[in-house]
Design an enzyme around this catalytic site. Structure first.
Site, mmCIF file in Angstrom:
data_model
loop_
_atom_site.group_PDB
_atom_site.id
_atom_site.type_symbol
_atom_site.label_atom_id
_atom_site.label_comp_id
_atom_site.label_asym_id
_atom_site.label_seq_id
_atom_site.Cartn_x
_atom_site.Cartn_y
_atom_site.Cartn_z
ATOM 1 N N LYS A 1 0.610 -1.327 -0.139
ATOM 2 C CA LYS A 1 0.084 0.281 0.097
ATOM 3 C C LYS A 1 0.802 0.981 0.240
ATOM 4 C CE LYS A 1 -2.949 -3.085 0.058
ATOM 5 N NZ LYS A 1 -3.923 -3.379 0.827
HETATM 6 C C1 PLP Z 1 -4.950 -4.544 1.304
HETATM 7 C C2 PLP Z 1 -6.105 -4.125 1.606
HETATM 8 C C3 PLP Z 1 -7.087 -4.262 2.604
HETATM 9 C C4 PLP Z 1 -7.005 -5.372 3.639
HETATM 10 O O1 PLP Z 1 -6.193 -4.756 4.190
HETATM 11 P P1 PLP Z 1 -5.027 -5.533 4.773
HETATM 12 O O2 PLP Z 1 -4.004 -4.974 5.683
HETATM 13 O O3 PLP Z 1 -4.195 -6.782 3.877
HETATM 14 O O4 PLP Z 1 -5.116 -6.711 6.149
HETATM 15 C C5 PLP Z 1 -8.467 -4.162 2.614
HETATM 16 N N1 PLP Z 1 -9.505 -3.536 1.480
HETATM 17 C C6 PLP Z 1 -8.452 -3.438 0.172
HETATM 18 C C7 PLP Z 1 -9.331 -2.715 -0.687
HETATM 19 C C8 PLP Z 1 -6.910 -4.046 0.303
HETATM 20 O O5 PLP Z 1 -6.203 -3.026 -0.949
#
Ligand code: PLP
Length: 362
Positions: A182
């Site tokens: 992210k």
């Molecule tokens: C990455 C992601 C999540 C979950 O996040 P994690 O930290 O991996 O649990 C939720 N929603 C979206 C749209 C994502 O891309």
């Protein structure tokens, strides 16, 4: 190959001394570093009621529990997202109800959402997909009209804006992911940004078995079963160092996205996205629609550039079989949707090259 996603980590000179210090400090569990991280992250998104967790998925799960989601309830959501958005709804026991998307953003269409509301609808899950922000003007009024809360999944949208304010204080619940790929990573982690002190206090207990960490263990009384979802001092230390860089890292995604918005106009076979009124995207991925997507992806790959659709439409999973419905606008969007790399790792030469390759045709 220019990758489509890549984790940013601060320079070792900055990160390693802090990491070494915390690792050998004798206190690596949830502690002062976690609280300091929450405070600083909260000031970055301008919401002091930000609670850190060990994943974005944990943040989604707790948000749904705070809403009071139970088996038999319905949550309206989108098929265009990473799976955790919708898996979390199932974890909380509710039925996922798909709504269709806007044809020129791929984001949930307020009118489609409105048409899916029933007496069982307990929340509307808005995903600011690829860093683009949903039509919050329209969704805020739907939320008010039907008295149904919005949960914003902003896992892709750190640094995006609505009404010039950072995403994270519009809805009663906003979640961020600090997972590897992210905008900002703590290796793994998540944040739930809230709007009420009562939710904040309840979320703090839900992340730690139902115990109140502010009270001595022997004076605690668990009233609701909680999870082990808290962040620890090690991830928080990485987060604190990351926060020194986050503004400029996020800005590089935005600069690259705006560059593509300008440079990819009026190319035959490419359709650019519209951004909703009062919103500013943070371009986690650059999204556009292209004719002959297979040929497009192949041509870019031959030139050393990764382009991809990245996510499988979530209604393809058996888990969501009961939710199947027709989504004609999304079907058309998904046939042509493609993502281009847009992050901090692109040099000016890289982004010029991406534009040139596309202009040369495929
Ligand atoms: C990455 C992601 C999540 C979950 O996040 P994690 O930290 O991996 O649990 C939720 N929603 C979206 C749209 C994502 O891309």
């Amino acid at each position: 190959m220019i990758p489509i996603v890549k984790p940013y980590l601060p320079p070792p000179d900055d990160l390693m001394p802090a990491l070494e210090e915390i690792l050998y400090s004798g206190y690596i569990a949830e502690g002062e570093k976690v609280y300091e991280f929450e405070k600083k992250f909260g000031s970055y998104i301008e919401n002091p009621l930000s609670i850190s967790l060990n994943s974005g998925t944990a943040a989604l799960h707790i948000a749904l529990l705070l809403v009071g989601i139970k088996p038999g309830d319905e949550v309206i959501s989108t098929v265009l997202t990473a799976e955790p958005t919708n898996v979390a709804i199932k974890l909380a026991g509710a039925k996922v109800v798909w709504a269709d998307v806007q044809k020129d953003t791929g984001l949930l269409d307020p009118e489609s959402v409105r048409s899916k509301i029933t007496s069982k609808t307990k929340a509307i899950m808005l995903v600011h997909y690829a860093g683009m922000v949903c039509d919050l003007d329209a969704f805020n009024s739907i939320s008010k009209e039907y008295n149904i809360p919005i949960i914003e999944d902003a896992a892709h949208a750190l640094g995006a804006r609505y009404n010039e304010m950072p995403i994270g204080s519009n809805a009663p619940y906003t979640i961020f992911s600090l997972q590897a790929i992210k905008h900002m990573t703590t290796v793994d982690g998540g944040v739930l940004a809230l709007k009420s002190q009562a939710h904040y206090d309840q979320a703090r207990r839900l992340r730690w078995f139902g115990l109140d960490k502010k009270k001595p263990r022997l004076e605690n009384d668990i009233t609701q079963a909680g999870y082990k979802y808290h962040m620890n001092n090690v991830n928080a230390t990485i987060g604190l160092i990351q926060l020194r860089y986050v503004q400029s890292i996020v800005q590089s995604y935005i600069d690259n996205g705006q560059f593509f918005d300008k440079s990819l106009q009026e190319i035959a076979g490419v359709e650019l996205m519209r951004y909703n009124h009062n919103t500013r995207p943070s371009y986690w991925l650059y999204t556009c629609l292209v004719e002959n997507r297979t040929g497009f992806i192949r041509k870019l790959a031959e030139s050393g550039i990764t382009a991809s659709e990245l996510h499988l439409r979530n209604d393809r999973h058996s888990l969501f079989a009961e939710s199947t419905c027709s989504l004609p606008i999304f079907d058309e969007f998904y046939k042509r949707m493609v993502h281009l790399p847009c992050g901090w790792w692109l040099s000016n030469e890289d982004r010029d090259k991406i534009v040139q390759v596309i202009k040369n045709g495929w």
